[in-house]
Design a protein around this motif. Structure first.
Motif, mmCIF file in Angstrom:
data_model
loop_
_atom_site.group_PDB
_atom_site.id
_atom_site.type_symbol
_atom_site.label_atom_id
_atom_site.label_comp_id
_atom_site.label_asym_id
_atom_site.label_seq_id
_atom_site.Cartn_x
_atom_site.Cartn_y
_atom_site.Cartn_z
ATOM 1 N N THR A 1 0.863 -1.272 -0.118
ATOM 2 C CA THR A 1 0.010 -0.071 0.036
ATOM 3 C C THR A 1 0.812 1.267 -0.066
ATOM 4 O O THR A 1 1.198 1.766 -1.075
ATOM 5 C CB THR A 1 -1.054 -0.088 1.109
ATOM 6 N N TRP A 2 1.358 1.697 1.307
ATOM 7 C CA TRP A 2 1.982 3.178 1.210
ATOM 8 C C TRP A 2 3.491 3.183 1.497
ATOM 9 O O TRP A 2 3.945 4.182 1.398
ATOM 10 C CB TRP A 2 1.415 3.979 2.438
ATOM 11 N N LEU A 3 3.828 1.988 1.438
ATOM 12 C CA LEU A 3 5.395 1.857 1.586
ATOM 13 C C LEU A 3 6.190 2.473 0.079
ATOM 14 O O LEU A 3 7.169 3.434 0.496
ATOM 15 C CB LEU A 3 5.848 0.390 1.474
ATOM 16 N N PRO A 4 5.702 2.278 -1.044
ATOM 17 C CA PRO A 4 6.466 3.108 -2.245
ATOM 18 C C PRO A 4 6.387 4.591 -1.888
ATOM 19 O O PRO A 4 7.215 5.312 -2.190
ATOM 20 C CB PRO A 4 5.537 2.797 -3.305
ATOM 21 N N ARG A 5 5.213 5.146 -1.343
ATOM 22 C CA ARG A 5 5.223 6.747 -1.220
ATOM 23 C C ARG A 5 6.305 7.155 0.066
ATOM 24 O O ARG A 5 6.913 8.247 -0.150
ATOM 25 C CB ARG A 5 3.770 7.064 -0.922
ATOM 26 N N LEU A 6 6.365 6.030 1.261
ATOM 27 C CA LEU A 6 7.549 6.459 2.078
ATOM 28 C C LEU A 6 8.789 6.596 1.371
ATOM 29 O O LEU A 6 9.663 7.443 1.557
ATOM 30 C CB LEU A 6 7.359 5.501 3.234
ATOM 31 N N ILE A 7 9.106 5.620 0.642
ATOM 32 C CA ILE A 7 10.504 5.508 0.020
ATOM 33 C C ILE A 7 10.437 6.464 -1.055
ATOM 34 O O ILE A 7 11.638 6.983 -0.829
ATOM 35 C CB ILE A 7 10.709 4.134 -0.736
ATOM 36 N N THR A 8 9.700 7.128 -1.463
ATOM 37 C CA THR A 8 9.795 7.940 -2.522
ATOM 38 C C THR A 8 10.142 9.370 -1.753
ATOM 39 O O THR A 8 11.019 10.292 -2.187
ATOM 40 C CB THR A 8 8.345 8.424 -3.316
ATOM 41 N N THR A 9 9.400 9.584 -0.508
ATOM 42 C CA THR A 9 9.557 10.808 0.336
ATOM 43 C C THR A 9 11.021 10.641 0.884
ATOM 44 O O THR A 9 11.711 11.787 0.792
ATOM 45 C CB THR A 9 8.563 11.041 1.235
ATOM 46 N N LEU A 10 11.433 9.426 1.387
ATOM 47 C CA LEU A 10 12.923 9.375 1.746
ATOM 48 C C LEU A 10 14.063 9.668 0.462
ATOM 49 O O LEU A 10 14.922 10.371 0.907
ATOM 50 C CB LEU A 10 13.129 7.948 2.354
ATOM 51 N N ARG A 11 13.666 9.300 -0.354
ATOM 52 C CA ARG A 11 14.470 9.400 -1.553
ATOM 53 C C ARG A 11 14.917 11.007 -1.944
ATOM 54 O O ARG A 11 16.013 11.257 -2.254
ATOM 55 C CB ARG A 11 14.344 8.711 -2.738
ATOM 56 N N MET B 1 15.469 7.163 13.703
ATOM 57 C CA MET B 1 14.367 7.549 14.422
ATOM 58 C C MET B 1 13.586 8.685 13.571
ATOM 59 O O MET B 1 12.081 8.661 13.321
ATOM 60 C CB MET B 1 14.978 8.194 15.392
ATOM 61 N N ALA B 2 14.131 9.286 12.534
ATOM 62 C CA ALA B 2 13.456 10.225 11.783
ATOM 63 C C ALA B 2 12.507 9.515 10.752
ATOM 64 O O ALA B 2 11.364 9.838 10.204
ATOM 65 C CB ALA B 2 14.499 10.993 10.870
ATOM 66 N N VAL B 3 13.090 8.309 10.089
ATOM 67 C CA VAL B 3 12.096 7.414 9.378
ATOM 68 C C VAL B 3 11.009 6.941 10.134
ATOM 69 O O VAL B 3 9.947 6.703 9.592
ATOM 70 C CB VAL B 3 13.059 6.300 8.955
ATOM 71 N N ALA B 4 11.227 6.487 11.250
ATOM 72 C CA ALA B 4 10.035 5.947 11.992
ATOM 73 C C ALA B 4 8.845 7.068 12.260
ATOM 74 O O ALA B 4 7.525 6.790 12.032
ATOM 75 C CB ALA B 4 10.548 5.551 13.579
ATOM 76 N N LEU B 5 9.291 8.232 12.363
ATOM 77 C CA LEU B 5 8.433 9.482 12.445
ATOM 78 C C LEU B 5 7.707 9.711 11.275
ATOM 79 O O LEU B 5 6.461 10.118 11.400
ATOM 80 C CB LEU B 5 8.994 10.517 13.257
ATOM 81 N N LEU B 6 8.538 9.787 10.246
ATOM 82 C CA LEU B 6 7.995 9.970 8.795
ATOM 83 C C LEU B 6 7.044 8.844 8.490
ATOM 84 O O LEU B 6 5.845 9.240 7.858
ATOM 85 C CB LEU B 6 9.050 10.084 7.926
ATOM 86 N N ALA B 7 7.314 7.710 8.809
ATOM 87 C CA ALA B 7 6.199 6.713 8.422
ATOM 88 C C ALA B 7 4.923 6.872 9.311
ATOM 89 O O ALA B 7 3.958 6.823 8.676
ATOM 90 C CB ALA B 7 6.768 5.388 8.715
ATOM 91 N N ALA B 8 4.915 7.202 10.326
ATOM 92 C CA ALA B 8 3.635 7.699 11.086
ATOM 93 C C ALA B 8 3.062 8.572 10.514
ATOM 94 O O ALA B 8 1.808 8.865 10.343
ATOM 95 C CB ALA B 8 4.305 7.859 12.726
ATOM 96 N N GLU B 9 3.567 9.677 10.029
ATOM 97 C CA GLU B 9 3.074 10.715 9.166
ATOM 98 C C GLU B 9 2.551 10.335 8.100
ATOM 99 O O GLU B 9 1.514 10.739 7.524
ATOM 100 C CB GLU B 9 4.207 11.877 8.942
ATOM 101 N N ILE B 10 3.022 9.381 7.222
ATOM 102 C CA ILE B 10 2.629 8.979 5.844
ATOM 103 C C ILE B 10 1.535 8.075 6.066
ATOM 104 O O ILE B 10 0.807 7.673 4.978
ATOM 105 C CB ILE B 10 3.974 8.792 5.157
ATOM 106 N N SER B 11 1.645 7.009 6.984
ATOM 107 C CA SER B 11 0.985 6.192 7.161
ATOM 108 C C SER B 11 -0.480 6.592 6.796
ATOM 109 O O SER B 11 -1.093 7.538 7.079
ATOM 110 C CB SER B 11 0.886 5.591 8.581
ATOM 111 N N GLU B 12 -1.270 5.345 6.108
ATOM 112 C CA GLU B 12 -2.703 5.394 5.675
ATOM 113 C C GLU B 12 -3.550 4.926 6.590
ATOM 114 O O GLU B 12 -4.861 5.095 6.571
ATOM 115 C CB GLU B 12 -2.924 4.780 4.541
ATOM 116 N N PHE B 13 -2.986 4.445 7.643
ATOM 117 C CA PHE B 13 -3.700 3.806 8.963
ATOM 118 C C PHE B 13 -4.283 4.960 9.675
ATOM 119 O O PHE B 13 -3.892 6.111 9.984
ATOM 120 C CB PHE B 13 -2.838 2.985 9.891
#
Length: 308
Positions: A103-113, A281-293
């Motif tokens: 689901t939303w992992l590609p969007r997270l990786i795109t943002t991180l890239r 730690m930044a990735v964890a917080l960004l994942a919480a922000e981007i999460s679709e849950f």
């Protein structure tokens, strides 16, 4: 003593060998070994016992390791906060449950890239239990998995709660004019999740609360596979409502009016508690922000105090 030597010391302690640490740090085993020897010479102590199969920390190494981790962590945080994003480099090893991967992992990786162009990613797909073990062993840096997390060696950030509903193929011709209890559902073949899934205990508990035994006809390690079997009419099953909206609209799946409602289940971003990497730690917080849950439901446990 320098940061590279301390980082090598920490990685060898986590990975258990020069070769594994070298792979994580993109160096050669001889380079890692030299850095450790230089530290030992500088401090006048042996950090690792090399007389056993696999390296083991000496008592002095165990004493020094927490300080080394603090120094490395502080150095990374300084670089992270005052340096340019392009200065953040390295390999980020991510473990991810199928629900998030599809689901939303590609969007997270795109943002991180976009933010950290020089960071590379190694992504492993798996079930929660094996991924948590890889976090504990240091094989991966962070995992996006199902809760609850009870290991005190692990820290986590909530990614929100996912809504599950019972679904079936219209071909099964389940009653549409009344609510279905757990006792009603077990009269039909059930396509369930394997016991390695973090959701399995919650499903079993849902049935047990109604004094009904949960005994699926088919168990799957991947919910996507389970959904295909349910669409094929092989049984009813518990699926994510949002993930299968299109199948419902197309008439391939029907949402059952089950009672009581199945509780929302939490997903989390997990890391080792002693992993002080500012990037992790930044990735964890960004994942919480981007999460679709959904973040509406109360979490199953207190949120981590993780902060970059």
């Amino acid at each position: 003593m320098n940061i590279r030597q301390l980082l090598s010391f920490c990685k060898v302690a986590e990975a258990g060998s020069f070769a594994a640490a070298a792979k994580a740090l993109h160096a050669t085993p001889s380079t890692i070994s030299t850095r450790i020897r230089e530290l030992e010479t500088s401090w006048g102590v042996e950090l690792f016992d090399r007389s056993h199969t696999g390296l083991q920390l000496t008592p002095k190494g165990q004493e020094i390791l927490p300080w080394a981790r603090q120094i490395v962590g502080l150095s990374e945080r300084i670089s992270f906060h005052i340096g340019e994003p392009d200065a953040i480099t390295g390999l980020l090893r991510i473990g991810v449950a199928g629900r998030i991967a599809h689901t939303w992992l590609p969007r997270l990786i795109t943002t991180l890239r976009a933010r950290y162009a020089r960071v590379r990613f190694d992504i492993s797909l798996g079930l929660t239990a094996p991924l948590l073990q890889k976090v504990r062993s240091g094989e991966i840096d962070i995992a996006f998995v199902g809760a609850p997390i009870t290991d005190p060696a692990l820290d986590y950030v909530s990614l929100g709660h996912d809504e599950f509903v019972w679904m079936a193929s219209p071909d099964l011709d389940l009653p549409a004019d009344r609510r279905l209890t757990p006792g009603d559902l077990v009269r039909y073949p059930i396509v369930g999740l394997s016991q390695a899934s973090p959701h399995h205990p919650a499903i079993a508990q849902w049935f047990a609360a109604a004094n009904v035994e949960y005994d699926p006809l088919i168990s799957c390690s991947d919910m996507g596979m389970a959904a295909k079997l349910i669409v094929a009419g092989l049984g009813i099953g518990l699926l994510h409502r949002s993930s299968h909206r299109n199948e419902v609209l197309a008439g391939l799946l029907t949402v059952l009016d089950a009672w009581p409602p199945f509780p929302r289940l939490e997903f989390v971003a997990v890391r080792q508690r002693n992993n002080t990497s500012a990037l992790v730690m930044a990735v964890a917080l960004l994942a919480a922000e981007i999460s679709e849950f959904s973040h509406e439901a109360a979490p199953a446990a207190p949120l981590s105090q993780m902060a970059p």
